[in-house]
Scaffold this active site. Sequence first.
Site, PDB file in Angstrom:
ATOM      1  CG  ASP A  70      -1.925  -1.084   1.240  1.00 24.02           C
ATOM      2  OD1 ASP A  70      -2.260  -1.560   0.144  1.00 24.02           O
ATOM      3  OD2 ASP A  70      -2.376  -1.474   2.336  1.00 24.02           O
TER       4      ASP A  70
HETATM    5  N1  URA Z   1      -1.318  -6.004   3.782  1.00 24.55           N
HETATM    6  C1  URA Z   1      -1.821  -4.750   3.769  1.00 24.55           C
HETATM    7  O1  URA Z   1      -2.871  -4.504   4.322  1.00 24.55           O
HETATM    8  N2  URA Z   1      -1.134  -3.797   3.139  1.00 24.55           N
HETATM    9  C2  URA Z   1       0.055  -4.007   2.529  1.00 24.55           C
HETATM   10  O2  URA Z   1       0.646  -3.077   1.976  1.00 24.55           O
HETATM   11  C3  URA Z   1       0.568  -5.312   2.548  1.00 24.55           C
HETATM   12  C4  URA Z   1      -0.127  -6.291   3.173  1.00 24.55           C
END
Ligand code: URA
Length: 236
Positions: free
Chosen positions: A101
């Site tokens: 993310d």
């Molecule tokens: N899980 C998440 O919620 N976000 C990420 O970036 C990676 C794994």
Amino acid sequence: MERLQKVIARSGIASRRKAEELISNGNVKVNGVVVKVLGTKVGSKDVVMVNNQAITIEEFVYYVLYKPEGYVSTTSDEKDRRTVLDLVPSEKRIYPVGRLDYDTSGVILLTNDGAFTNLMTSPKHNMEKEYRVKVKGFLRKEESQLLSKGIKIDRYITKKAFIKDVEYNKNNETSLATIIITEGKYHQVKLMFEAVGHPVLKLMRTRFGIVTLDGLRKGEHRRLKPYELKQLRKDS
Ligand code: URA
């Protein structure tokens, strides 16, 4: 070594289908000899010519980046935000293996090797991913157990996970924990902790397979070492 039609398609001059046509029609030479057999394997030392024009066989490259928060892990962004490619300059057409993310930091691999990407991201292959996560509230043992066994997020039950090294901060009522998962559903870690009532405040991926952040500072990258590539393929 790679299949001829794939190499031609990857050079950008034709689609895979068109490349197959070009081969069957006798428009392709390998090391000066017309090759009409689909699936002929070629390597980076072979000279491939399409309509008597040499094409370059792109060598595969593999990187690990310590992604900072504030970057998207796509090759372009409709909101014009910075992408992980801004941090890994390359003449090759590389892209991230899976996603982190925008506000997540940590290990992300980049490559131009599609087969490798599929191996690393396919749900069949159970590649381990380890995250250090800071959550709101005190994560209790029973909640960790629920997460470990598998929990419903959206309409999906997560596979077994492993939780360890839980620490509490009494001053701001938060917990730190390490979670190891073998899947990569969209927002998986955030959704898992939210499902047990602990929204994620901060998330960092500390390991992808055997690849860690050791020796890298935020924003830095390096090439993967041959033994790391070998082990990643073996573990997948
Ligand atoms: N899980 C998440 O919620 N976000 C990420 O970036 C990676 C794994």
